[in-house]
Design a protein around this motif. Structure first.
Motif, mmCIF file in Angstrom:
data_model
loop_
_atom_site.group_PDB
_atom_site.id
_atom_site.type_symbol
_atom_site.label_atom_id
_atom_site.label_comp_id
_atom_site.label_asym_id
_atom_site.label_seq_id
_atom_site.Cartn_x
_atom_site.Cartn_y
_atom_site.Cartn_z
ATOM 1 N N GLY A 22 0.818 -1.216 0.000
ATOM 2 C CA GLY A 22 0.000 0.000 0.000
ATOM 3 C C GLY A 22 0.847 1.259 0.000
ATOM 4 N N TRP A 23 0.557 2.145 -0.940
ATOM 5 C CA TRP A 23 1.185 3.478 -0.978
ATOM 6 C C TRP A 23 0.074 4.498 -0.733
ATOM 7 C CZ3 TRP A 23 6.245 5.142 -2.834
ATOM 8 C CH2 TRP A 23 7.149 4.083 -3.019
ATOM 9 N N GLY A 24 0.110 5.139 0.434
ATOM 10 C CA GLY A 24 -0.948 6.062 0.789
ATOM 11 C C GLY A 24 -0.548 7.514 0.683
ATOM 12 N N SER A 25 0.114 8.048 1.725
ATOM 13 C CA SER A 25 0.394 9.486 1.821
ATOM 14 C C SER A 25 1.019 10.101 0.576
ATOM 15 C CB SER A 25 1.275 9.765 3.040
ATOM 16 O OG SER A 25 0.604 9.393 4.223
ATOM 17 N N PRO A 26 2.008 9.455 -0.089
ATOM 18 C CA PRO A 26 2.582 10.089 -1.289
ATOM 19 C C PRO A 26 1.540 10.417 -2.356
ATOM 20 C CG PRO A 26 4.002 8.303 -0.562
ATOM 21 C CD PRO A 26 2.751 8.224 0.269
ATOM 22 N N PHE A 27 0.458 9.636 -2.412
ATOM 23 C CA PHE A 27 -0.575 9.896 -3.426
ATOM 24 C C PHE A 27 -1.414 11.128 -3.107
ATOM 25 C CE2 PHE A 27 0.318 5.678 -5.125
ATOM 26 C CZ PHE A 27 0.147 5.905 -6.492
ATOM 27 N N LEU A 28 -1.295 11.664 -1.904
ATOM 28 C CA LEU A 28 -1.982 12.920 -1.606
ATOM 29 C C LEU A 28 -1.413 14.077 -2.427
ATOM 30 C CD1 LEU A 28 -2.259 12.583 2.276
ATOM 31 C CD2 LEU A 28 -4.136 12.408 0.624
ATOM 32 N N LEU A 29 -0.217 13.880 -2.987
ATOM 33 C CA LEU A 29 0.400 14.892 -3.852
ATOM 34 C C LEU A 29 0.175 14.601 -5.333
ATOM 35 C CD1 LEU A 29 3.801 15.442 -1.976
ATOM 36 C CD2 LEU A 29 1.797 16.939 -1.995
ATOM 37 N N VAL A 30 -0.741 13.680 -5.620
ATOM 38 C CA VAL A 30 -1.055 13.310 -7.009
ATOM 39 C C VAL A 30 -2.506 13.716 -7.309
ATOM 40 C CG1 VAL A 30 -1.143 11.435 -8.705
ATOM 41 C CG2 VAL A 30 0.538 11.354 -6.840
ATOM 42 N N PRO A 31 -2.712 14.881 -7.940
ATOM 43 C CA PRO A 31 -4.081 15.357 -8.197
ATOM 44 C C PRO A 31 -4.918 14.396 -9.036
ATOM 45 C CG PRO A 31 -2.488 17.118 -8.536
ATOM 46 C CD PRO A 31 -1.700 15.862 -8.355
ATOM 47 N N GLU A 32 -4.270 13.608 -9.887
ATOM 48 C CA GLU A 32 -5.019 12.662 -10.721
ATOM 49 C C GLU A 32 -5.571 11.491 -9.914
ATOM 50 O OE1 GLU A 32 -2.625 11.868 -14.548
ATOM 51 O OE2 GLU A 32 -1.299 12.999 -13.211
ATOM 52 N N ALA A 33 -5.093 11.320 -8.679
ATOM 53 C CA ALA A 33 -5.457 10.124 -7.916
ATOM 54 C C ALA A 33 -6.327 10.399 -6.696
ATOM 55 C CB ALA A 33 -4.193 9.378 -7.478
ATOM 56 N N THR A 34 -6.141 11.544 -6.053
ATOM 57 C CA THR A 34 -6.827 11.795 -4.783
ATOM 58 C C THR A 34 -7.534 13.137 -4.783
ATOM 59 O OG1 THR A 34 -4.729 12.645 -3.883
ATOM 60 C CG2 THR A 34 -5.308 10.353 -3.382
ATOM 61 N N SER A 35 -8.521 13.249 -3.904
ATOM 62 C CA SER A 35 -9.334 14.459 -3.810
ATOM 63 C C SER A 35 -8.815 15.334 -2.677
ATOM 64 C CB SER A 35 -10.799 14.067 -3.556
ATOM 65 O OG SER A 35 -11.627 15.203 -3.564
ATOM 66 N N VAL A 36 -7.986 16.307 -3.043
ATOM 67 C CA VAL A 36 -7.378 17.221 -2.070
ATOM 68 C C VAL A 36 -7.446 18.630 -2.634
ATOM 69 C CG1 VAL A 36 -5.306 17.765 -0.721
ATOM 70 C CG2 VAL A 36 -5.770 15.381 -1.368
ATOM 71 N N ASP A 37 -7.825 19.598 -1.814
ATOM 72 C CA ASP A 37 -7.871 20.988 -2.269
ATOM 73 C C ASP A 37 -6.456 21.527 -2.421
ATOM 74 O OD1 ASP A 37 -7.491 22.895 0.495
ATOM 75 O OD2 ASP A 37 -8.103 20.810 0.789
ATOM 76 N N ALA A 38 -6.310 22.573 -3.239
ATOM 77 C CA ALA A 38 -4.991 23.107 -3.598
ATOM 78 C C ALA A 38 -4.214 23.610 -2.383
ATOM 79 C CB ALA A 38 -5.149 24.234 -4.616
ATOM 80 N N GLU A 39 -4.904 24.293 -1.453
ATOM 81 C CA GLU A 39 -4.225 24.839 -0.276
ATOM 82 C C GLU A 39 -3.632 23.728 0.587
ATOM 83 O OE1 GLU A 39 -5.337 27.189 3.886
ATOM 84 O OE2 GLU A 39 -6.757 27.269 2.205
ATOM 85 N N THR A 40 -4.395 22.669 0.783
ATOM 86 C CA THR A 40 -3.924 21.564 1.619
ATOM 87 C C THR A 40 -2.794 20.800 0.936
ATOM 88 O OG1 THR A 40 -6.118 21.357 2.609
ATOM 89 C CG2 THR A 40 -4.634 19.490 2.865
ATOM 90 N N ARG A 41 -2.901 20.628 -0.371
ATOM 91 C CA ARG A 41 -1.830 19.929 -1.092
ATOM 92 C C ARG A 41 -0.519 20.720 -1.001
ATOM 93 N NH1 ARG A 41 -4.610 18.097 -5.519
ATOM 94 N NH2 ARG A 41 -4.749 15.961 -4.769
ATOM 95 N N GLU A 42 -0.611 22.038 -1.057
ATOM 96 C CA GLU A 42 0.584 22.873 -0.920
ATOM 97 C C GLU A 42 1.177 22.742 0.484
ATOM 98 O OE1 GLU A 42 2.015 27.553 -1.444
ATOM 99 O OE2 GLU A 42 -0.083 27.003 -1.741
ATOM 100 N N LEU A 43 0.305 22.687 1.496
ATOM 101 C CA LEU A 43 0.766 22.498 2.879
ATOM 102 C C LEU A 43 1.527 21.179 3.007
ATOM 103 C CD1 LEU A 43 0.662 23.235 5.972
ATOM 104 C CD2 LEU A 43 -1.459 21.882 6.046
ATOM 105 N N LEU A 44 1.002 20.116 2.396
ATOM 106 C CA LEU A 44 1.653 18.811 2.467
ATOM 107 C C LEU A 44 3.020 18.829 1.789
ATOM 108 C CD1 LEU A 44 -1.363 16.458 1.668
ATOM 109 C CD2 LEU A 44 -0.320 16.869 3.895
#
Length: 597
Positions: free
Chosen positions: A334-356
């Protein structure tokens, strides 16, 4: 829908929103992922959103509809299944027509992939490109699994006019019914330990029992922390005629979201035990299953059904990925957290993705913000943290608690209340004021923070999808709660899906830091820190039983260090890291040995 294992990784469930539509985004590439089915309000809004986007009919299911929670979940899962089916068929046609698309897709496959090897063979042999590729892809390309997650602890009783509804209308029970009634042929991933009533409820659905024509239409996956818990839960379910198709091992601390620490047992030794005892587990559970199915008059498989052993928590390089597959013989990683930086894969708003992307080791921490009372991995600087602190500063601590999924405390009545709610915090702060005169300022502030630090996860973990999709957010401003694992510190940029997948398979690297510790060492450090904190809090007042437990925790860590020393001496992997790892292991053992009882 038919699925297969094209890839050697999967995307685990993340929060309520972060993988809510991940199958729609990635399943056509054969990538498996997991949807949380805890928040039926979010699910209903996503149903409306995607029905409109793909021009499909939509019938709103309001809270006035009988059994609305289960029906919302069934409807959305059926929609996801339909969209993914269409996307797979369209992708097959595109691959056959466009060599550029085909080449891009082949880059995303593991180098060991039969599909990749066969298509390259067709090209090298000079066979008719379109016909040969189209025929082969038609039979070989399948969607990634559309699995769902139920956190077994989130099984709140529900009431109408102060009268408790039957247990099948509890939150987790209704979610299970929603999945069972859907068109999906996939797994329900059960996390957060045993819930005997929920496990018993599975018996009401024939889709979880094997038949002569189909081993299992719907499968059960258990997220476990060690072999013992896997065996206990697997046997418990087998005695009800239910087979566990997958045991998904997750690091106790080096993971995203809620962290369920073991008693000092580390991931490497745990995986070793599963490797050694997989056949024993399979045969033991099969024996119990067969007896139960026979007593129920149901079909009894002649041989044990298949089981998978998978792992997740902190993996970050292709070398670690391959080592888990090869050395421990796991079926998927399982690869979880790194995919939070992949807009094509996960639902994250731009501000939060920048924070990550900007977060460092010191920004990621194990918090006490969860109303469940379980340690929760998160990041400093989230919008939820800012809104929460503003309310505290204005003496308005607490959430309006609109969803109540975590209203599990019975302290103020049978209907339950969430410890992050304003009603609860007002009550507890009032009690604290009454004893203020007898407390020193430091103790008072400590107790106050313990009350007010709880965050509204129901809203905070769902808001990212609303923000990303420009959907209106009603009610009190809660911002976004994000729950990455500590591994997030070493991924510092937004990444395309193709590049992340190629990173997993060692054909490209998206890491730009040189200080990332090995995943086993990182988990060890977290456990040492966790133990030392626990020791400081308990040692001075601990009784003999508690001291014995603390000592066993420390000894388990030392045994784990010895295991890693032998492991790294005898494997050919991680050549460039071995001396560093050896020094780190020695340092942590020395720290632990200074602690006496």
């Amino acid at each position: 829908m038919k699925t297969n294992d094209i890839h050697t990784f999967h995307i685990p469930v993340m929060g309520l929103a972060y993988t809510i539509d991940t199958p729609i985004r990635v399943a056509q590439y054969g990538i498996s992922s997991v949807i949380s089915i805890a928040d039926d309000d979010l699910i209903e809004k996503m149903n409306a959103f995607y029905s409109k986007k793909f021009q499909l009919p939509y019938q709103e299911i309001t809270q006035k509809v009988a059994d609305y929670r289960a029906k919302r979940i069934t409807s959305y899962l059926n929609l996801v299944d339909h969209i993914v089916t269409q996307k797979v068929e369209n992708f097959k046609l595109e691959l056959a027509k466009s060599k550029e698309t085909l080449d891009s897709y082949l880059e995303m496959l593991p180098n060991t992939s039969d599909l990749k090897k066969s298509v390259h063979h067709f090209i090298q042999e000079g066979l008719d490109f379109k016909e040969s590729v189209q025929n082969y892809i038609e039979t070989q390309l399948c969607a990634g699994a559309i699995d769902v997650n139920i956190m077994t602890k989130l099984d709140k009783d529900n009431f109408v006019d102060n009268v408790a509804l039957p247990v099948e209308f509890n939150d987790a029970h209704a979610a299970l019914r929603g999945f069972a009634n859907s068109n999906l042929s996939s797994s329900v991933v059960l996390s957060a330990g045993m819930n005997p009533r929920l496990f018993a409820y599975f018996e009401n659905f024939d889709v979880f029992f094997p038949s002569k024509d189909q081993p299992l239409k719907k499968k059960i996956t258990l997220k476990v922390s060690d072999y013992r818990s896997a065996l206990i839960q697997g046997n418990f379910l087998a005695k009800k005629g239910l087979w566990v198709s997958e045991y998904r091992i997750e690091s106790g601390l080096n993971c995203g979201g809620h962290a369920f620490a073991t008693d000092g047992f580390l991931l490497g030794p745990i995986l070793e035990e599963f490797k050694e005892k997989k056949a024993e587990l399979q045969n033991t559970v099969h024996e119990l299953l067969s007896k139960t199915l026979e007593s129920k008059g149901k079909y009894v498989p002649e041989k044990p059904l298949a089981i998978k052993i998978t792992v997740q928590g902190g993996v970050g390089t292709a070398e670690e990925h391959d080592f888990l597959l090869q050395h421990y013989e796991v079926d998927s990683v399982g690869w979880g957290s790194p995919f939070l930086l992949v807009p094509e894969a996960t639902s994250v708003d731009a501000e939060t993705r920048e924070l990550l992307a900007k977060s460092k080791e010191e920004d990621l921490y194990l918090s006490n913000i969860s109303p469940l009372g379980v340690p929760f991995n998160t990041v400093r600087g989230s919008s939820n943290e800012n809104f929460k602190q503003k309310r505290i500063d204005q003496n308005k601590a607490g959430s309006s608690c609109p969803k109540k999924f975590l209203a599990l405390s019975k302290e103020m009545g049978p209907e339950g209340i969430c410890t992050a709610s304003k009603k609860y915090q007002d009550h507890k702060l009032g009690e604290l004021e009454l004893e203020k005169a007898n407390l020193d300022p430091q103790t008072y502030e400590y107790k106050k923070e313990a009350i007010t630090e709880k965050s509204c996860l129901c809203v905070g973990l769902a808001n990212a999808s609303y923000l990303e999709n420009d959907m209106p957010i009603k009610g009190q401003a809660q911002g976004v709660v994000i729950c990455p694992g500590p591994n997030m510190a070493y991924f510092d940029q937004e990444v395309s899906l193709s590049n992340m997948v190629q990173h997993i398979y060692g054909n490209k690297s998206v890491l730009r830091v040189d200080n990332r510790p090995h995943m086993f060492v990182k988990e060890l450090k977290m456990y040492v820190d966790y133990f030392k904190k626990d020791y400081r809090l308990k040692f001075s007042t601990a009784n003999a039983k508690e001291l014995k437990k603390l000592e066993a925790f420390r000894d388990n860590l030392i045994t784990g260090i010895q295991y890693y020393e032998n492991l790294f001496k005898n494997v050919f992997s991680f050549t460039n890291e071995k001396s560093i790892i050896s020094n780190q292991l020695n340092t942590y053992r020395a720290e632990l040995l200074t602690i006496t009882f």
